[in-house]
Design a protein around this motif. Structure first.
Motif, short mmCIF file in Angstrom:
data_model
loop_
_atom_site.label_atom_id
_atom_site.label_comp_id
_atom_site.label_asym_id
_atom_site.label_seq_id
_atom_site.Cartn_x
_atom_site.Cartn_y
_atom_site.Cartn_z
N LEU A 36 17.78 -13.54 34.15
CA LEU A 36 17.70 -14.46 33.02
C LEU A 36 16.63 -15.49 33.33
N SER A 37 15.59 -15.55 32.50
CA SER A 37 14.49 -16.50 32.68
C SER A 37 14.52 -17.50 31.54
N VAL A 38 14.38 -18.78 31.88
CA VAL A 38 14.52 -19.83 30.87
C VAL A 38 13.39 -20.85 31.00
N LEU A 39 12.82 -21.22 29.85
CA LEU A 39 11.82 -22.28 29.78
C LEU A 39 12.51 -23.53 29.24
N TYR A 40 12.38 -24.63 29.98
CA TYR A 40 13.00 -25.90 29.59
C TYR A 40 11.92 -26.92 29.24
N ALA A 41 12.24 -27.81 28.31
CA ALA A 41 11.40 -28.98 28.02
C ALA A 41 12.31 -30.20 28.07
N ASP A 42 12.02 -31.09 29.00
CA ASP A 42 12.85 -32.28 29.20
C ASP A 42 14.32 -31.89 29.42
N GLY A 43 14.53 -30.81 30.15
CA GLY A 43 15.88 -30.36 30.47
C GLY A 43 16.57 -29.55 29.40
N ARG A 44 15.93 -29.38 28.24
CA ARG A 44 16.52 -28.64 27.14
C ARG A 44 15.93 -27.23 27.08
N PRO A 45 16.75 -26.19 27.02
CA PRO A 45 16.20 -24.83 26.93
C PRO A 45 15.48 -24.63 25.60
N VAL A 46 14.26 -24.09 25.66
CA VAL A 46 13.49 -23.85 24.44
C VAL A 46 13.14 -22.37 24.25
N ALA A 47 13.23 -21.59 25.33
CA ALA A 47 12.99 -20.15 25.23
C ALA A 47 13.68 -19.47 26.39
N GLY A 48 14.09 -18.23 26.17
CA GLY A 48 14.76 -17.49 27.23
C GLY A 48 14.53 -16.00 27.10
N HIS A 49 14.81 -15.31 28.18
CA HIS A 49 14.66 -13.85 28.20
C HIS A 49 15.65 -13.29 29.21
N CYS B 122 11.48 -5.84 30.17
CA CYS B 122 11.75 -6.89 29.19
C CYS B 122 12.74 -6.34 28.16
N TRP B 123 13.70 -7.19 27.74
CA TRP B 123 14.81 -6.68 26.96
C TRP B 123 15.16 -7.59 25.79
N PHE B 124 15.68 -8.77 26.09
CA PHE B 124 16.14 -9.68 25.03
C PHE B 124 15.43 -11.03 25.13
N PRO B 125 14.26 -11.19 24.48
CA PRO B 125 13.61 -12.50 24.43
C PRO B 125 13.99 -13.24 23.16
N ALA B 126 14.07 -14.56 23.24
CA ALA B 126 14.35 -15.38 22.05
C ALA B 126 13.99 -16.82 22.36
N TYR B 127 13.89 -17.64 21.32
CA TYR B 127 13.57 -19.05 21.52
C TYR B 127 14.23 -19.90 20.45
N ASP B 128 14.24 -21.20 20.69
CA ASP B 128 14.79 -22.16 19.74
C ASP B 128 13.76 -22.34 18.62
N PRO B 129 14.11 -21.99 17.37
CA PRO B 129 13.14 -22.10 16.26
C PRO B 129 12.61 -23.51 16.06
N ALA B 130 13.32 -24.52 16.53
CA ALA B 130 12.86 -25.90 16.38
C ALA B 130 11.55 -26.13 17.14
N PHE B 131 11.24 -25.26 18.10
CA PHE B 131 10.03 -25.41 18.91
C PHE B 131 9.01 -24.32 18.61
N SER B 132 9.14 -23.64 17.47
CA SER B 132 8.30 -22.47 17.19
C SER B 132 6.81 -22.80 17.17
N LYS B 133 6.43 -24.01 16.77
CA LYS B 133 5.00 -24.33 16.67
C LYS B 133 4.31 -24.32 18.03
N TYR B 134 5.09 -24.38 19.10
CA TYR B 134 4.52 -24.35 20.45
C TYR B 134 4.44 -22.93 21.03
N SER B 135 4.89 -21.94 20.28
CA SER B 135 4.94 -20.55 20.77
C SER B 135 5.63 -20.45 22.13
N PRO B 136 6.87 -20.96 22.25
CA PRO B 136 7.53 -20.99 23.56
C PRO B 136 7.78 -19.60 24.14
#
Length: 364
Positions: free
Chosen positions: A233-246, A257-271
């Motif tokens: 499980l790989s996770v990208l955090y911004a200020d401690g908040r998860p914004v994308a994961g796989h 690679c299997w299940f990637p997803a991200y928080d739509p609130a951060f979509s403009k950053y292409s997380p």
């Protein structure tokens, strides 16, 4: 051929070790595609704990296991690849130079037909039954991440520049960006599955995590790890908040690679794109040769890939009424789906309709 068929719990530690050894040496033996974690004993055994009818055929020569063929079957003798629908790589794991008679193997397994949708390359006895072959993009990192990144800059300079700039902007706007390659917090996995379920519904697709067995399978694999296999499980955090994961599966040399997803609130950053570049960097540092992005046409895969493998779908059949009936039912559905996916003039309207339906469904 000396073929024995086992239930997952009956497979001996010796056979598991021999199977793993074949995978770990596959790249040295000219069959690197056999190192995929979806072909591992761990994946087959995990599916066996979630689904009925999982069996493993072991082919022996002089008492030694030389080939391993996991499959699922019904009481009527209809066989399918293990985990079909969520498995991105299928086939027989075998020693160098080994070949087999497909009909003899099916007969020993009690199968009238064996259906596959991600048959790996090099499975000549099965390939005659393939009805179509499709690209599976990969990101090669065996020469190191910097080499991969320099090739990406050369091939897609605007994409690379934009993605790296968005990562810096994410840090400025949302706080410190931190990447965890192997996150062990089960709560982070639940967050990822929630994102993925919402994405399926939003885009009008079937929610895989609405099927309890798939959720159970992923949770099992998250806790499965050995020297040659792990759920990562790989996770990208911004200020401690998860914004994308796989969540994906790792063997000694391949990250599937299997299940990637991200928080739509951060979509403009292409997380999600930022996450994949971070995954490539960490995978290269871990000695991974390539990331397999999986079959399917996606713009982000085209942007990130260095080359493509090929996987096939189809059926291997014996002369049997059940095989004829199964193929007659399944072939038109597959043909229609593939025709839509392959033709933009059909796919784009269908995709718009699915997304419109997904928006309606999400409101209720």
């Amino acid at each position: 051929m000396d073929i024995s068929v086992y239930r997952p719990g009956e497979l001996t530690a010796t056979d598991r070790a021999a199977w793993t050894a074949l995978q770990s040496k596959a790249h040295l033996n000219g069959s690197p595609e056999l190192a995929n974690p979806f072909l591992s004993p761990e994946f087959a055994l995990a599916v066996g704990r979630c689904r009925r009818g999982v069996r493993i055929a072991v082919v022996r020569e002089n008492g030694e296991g030389v080939a391993y063929f996991p499959f699922q079957r019904t009481g009527a003798g209809i066989g399918r690849a293990v985990g079909i629908g969520v498995s991105d790589c299928q086939g027989v794991v075998h020693r160098p130079g080994f070949t087999w008679d497909a009909h003899e193997l099916l007969r020993a397994c009690g199968l009238a037909v064996w259906e596959f949708d991600h048959l790996v390359e090099g499975q000549a006895p099965f390939e005659s039954g393939a009805s179509g072959t499709f690209p599976s993009p990969v990101m090669d990192v065996d020469q190191g991440y910097e080499t991969y990144l320099s090739q990406l800059r050369e091939r897609s300079p605007k994409f690379t520049r934009t993605t790296l700039a968005k990562e810096r902007k994410l840090g400025r706007d949302a706080g410190e960006v931190r990447y965890v390659h192997d996150e062990r917090d089960p709560e982070a996995l639940r967050t990822l599955m929630d994102w993925k379920s919402a994405q399926y519904r939003r885009t009008g697709r079937s929610d895989r995590f609405a099927h309890p067995w798939i959720t159970h399978l992923v949770q099992q694999l998250f806790h499965t790890r050995s020297e040659q296999f792990a759920g990562i499980l790989s996770v990208l955090y911004a200020d401690g908040r998860p914004v994308a994961g796989h969540f994906g599966l790792r063997s000694g040399r391949v990250l599937a690679c299997w299940f990637p997803a991200y928080d739509p609130a951060f979509s403009k950053y292409s997380p999600g794109l930022i996450l994949h570049l971070r995954m490539a960097e960490a995978a290269a540092a871990d000695g991974i040769a390539y990331l397999d992005l999986g079959r399917g046409q996606k713009e982000y895969k085209d942007s990130l890939k260095t080359r493509e493998l090929a996987v096939s779908e189809g059926w291997v059949t014996r002369r049997h009424p059940i095989a004829i009936g199964h193929r007659a039912r399944r072939a038109p559905v597959r043909a229609l789906r593939n025709a839509v996916l392959a033709r933009p003039e059909l796919f784009e309207p269908a995709d718009r309709i699915l997304k419109r339906m997904g928006k309606i469904r999400s409101r209720h």
